[in-house]
Scaffold this active site. Structure first.
Site, PDB file in Angstrom:
ATOM      1  N   ASP A  15       0.926  -1.166  -0.034  1.00  0.00           N
ATOM      2  CA  ASP A  15       0.008   0.075   0.079  1.00  0.00           C
ATOM      3  C   ASP A  15       0.860   1.316   0.056  1.00  0.00           C
ATOM      4  O   ASP A  15       1.989   1.202   0.601  1.00  0.00           O
ATOM      5  CB  ASP A  15      -0.978  -0.056   1.251  1.00  0.00           C
ATOM      6  N   ASN A  63     -10.500  -3.675  -6.592  1.00  0.00           N
ATOM      7  CA  ASN A  63      -9.802  -2.450  -7.068  1.00  0.00           C
ATOM      8  C   ASN A  63     -10.178  -2.304  -8.472  1.00  0.00           C
ATOM      9  O   ASN A  63     -10.075  -1.381  -8.906  1.00  0.00           O
ATOM     10  CB  ASN A  63      -8.310  -2.832  -7.270  1.00  0.00           C
TER      11      ASN A  63
HETATM   12  C1  FPP Z   1      -2.284  -0.025  -3.320  1.00  0.00           C
HETATM   13  O1  FPP Z   1      -1.432   1.383  -3.278  1.00  0.00           O
HETATM   14  C2  FPP Z   1      -1.563  -0.556  -4.479  1.00  0.00           C
HETATM   15  C3  FPP Z   1      -2.150  -1.202  -5.442  1.00  0.00           C
HETATM   16  C4  FPP Z   1      -3.755  -1.277  -5.674  1.00  0.00           C
HETATM   17  C5  FPP Z   1      -1.248  -1.699  -6.636  1.00  0.00           C
HETATM   18  C6  FPP Z   1       0.009  -2.577  -6.066  1.00  0.00           C
HETATM   19  C7  FPP Z   1       0.674  -3.077  -7.256  1.00  0.00           C
HETATM   20  C8  FPP Z   1       1.746  -2.662  -7.341  1.00  0.00           C
HETATM   21  C9  FPP Z   1       3.015  -2.432  -6.358  1.00  0.00           C
HETATM   22  C10 FPP Z   1       2.950  -3.384  -8.650  1.00  0.00           C
HETATM   23  C11 FPP Z   1       3.078  -4.751  -8.492  1.00  0.00           C
HETATM   24  C12 FPP Z   1       3.558  -5.561  -9.607  1.00  0.00           C
HETATM   25  C13 FPP Z   1       4.147  -6.607  -9.879  1.00  0.00           C
HETATM   26  C14 FPP Z   1       4.528  -7.084 -11.172  1.00  0.00           C
HETATM   27  C15 FPP Z   1       3.860  -7.504  -9.016  1.00  0.00           C
HETATM   28  P1  FPP Z   1      -2.731   2.502  -3.508  1.00  0.00           P
HETATM   29  O2  FPP Z   1      -2.439   3.006  -4.842  1.00  0.00           O
HETATM   30  O3  FPP Z   1      -3.628   2.272  -3.062  1.00  0.00           O
HETATM   31  O4  FPP Z   1      -1.720   3.521  -2.718  1.00  0.00           O
HETATM   32  P2  FPP Z   1      -2.470   4.975  -1.783  1.00  0.00           P
HETATM   33  O5  FPP Z   1      -3.146   4.359  -0.390  1.00  0.00           O
HETATM   34  O6  FPP Z   1      -1.292   5.667  -1.599  1.00  0.00           O
HETATM   35  O7  FPP Z   1      -3.434   5.692  -2.931  1.00  0.00           O
END
Ligand code: FPP
Length: 239
Positions: A15, A63
């Site tokens: 996250d 998501n």
């Molecule tokens: C949540 O942070 C993260 C996600 C929904 C996506 C996670 C994906 C990756 C890290 C890429 C992984 C790739 C591979 C190839 C395994 P958020 O975007 O909700 O963060 P925020 O809470 O700060 O908005």
């Protein structure tokens, strides 16, 4: 019920990509790209730290509610990673498996998954499970529906079915340590069955800033805990 590669099973809710990007005036998709770099760092460091299975939450079934362009960017990142890094993964002993539903993702991503799983099938150093369109509740529900006709079901048999419905193809493996970055202290429908006795480490660090040292610190914290699985502390066990 640990059934994956030898070593600990660490699961990570990655996250904080969006906040990391916003703090730098970047697009959220650029935060996700930086998140892939963090995945690379952690996968590279994990085997030496005793991790045999690493499950990362890349896209939850909830998501899909996010804006189309963000989802498209995420799906493209997964595809790019699977197509371009499978060879390096195989060379470094990283076996890739994707868990979650496959009926709602673009066909090109489904092909990339198949390609990566085949290309890395004989790698044995660490199993990297990437959860895409994954929901712990949905997995449990589908495994339960599958088992409905059986009168009695053992936890072992249920875990086997659960592994099959999430397309991991193997029995679901209990999580030893669950790490969540980004400052939230919740599971968010990740590996609900598998986390029954997981130790949890929550950190405010944003995922793109997470690295080998952070994984090491979390594992150090984990090593200091006494896991009782419902039993008594070792000191009291003889009373
Ligand atoms: C949540 O942070 C993260 C996600 C929904 C996506 C996670 C994906 C990756 C890290 C890429 C992984 C790739 C591979 C190839 C395994 P958020 O975007 O909700 O963060 P925020 O809470 O700060 O908005």
């Amino acid at each position: 019920m640990q059934t994956g590669a030898p070593g600990l099973h660490v699961a990570i809710v990655m996250d904080g990509n969006g906040r990391w990007a916003a703090a730098r005036g970047l697009l959220r998709s650029e935060g996700h790209r930086a998140g892939v770099d963090a995945v690379r760092r952690v996968v590279a460091a994990a085997p030496e730290l005793g991790v045999g299975t690493l499950t990362v939450f890349a896209l939850s079934s909830d998501n899909w509610r996010r804006p189309g362009p963000e989802i498209a960017a995420l799906l493209a990142l997964f595809e790019e990673y699977l197509l371009h890094e499978s060879r390096a993964c195989a060379e470094h002993g990283v076996q890739i498996r994707v868990i979650g539903r496959r009926d709602r993702i673009p066909p090109s991503l489904a092909s990339a998954i198949q390609f990566a799983e085949r290309a890395t099938a004989s790698a044995r150093t660490i199993e990297l499970r990437i959860a895409i369109d994954y929901s712990g509740r949905d997995a449990i529900l589908r495994a339960a529906c599958w088992m409905l006709s059986s009168l009695e079901v053992s936890q072992k048999e249920f875990a086997r079915r659960l592994g099959e419905v999430t397309h991991g193809g193997r029995p679901s493996a209990d999580v030893d340590l669950l790490i969540r970055t980004g400052g939230e202290n919740r599971l968010s429908d990740f590996l609900l069955w598998e986390c029954a006795y997981a130790e949890m480490v929550f950190t405010s660090k944003l995922w793109p800033d997470f690295g080998a040292k952070d994984l090491e610190a979390a594992l150090h914290d984990f090593a200091s805990r006494e896991r009782r699985f419902g039993g008594l502390p070792a000191a009291a066990a003889g009373d």
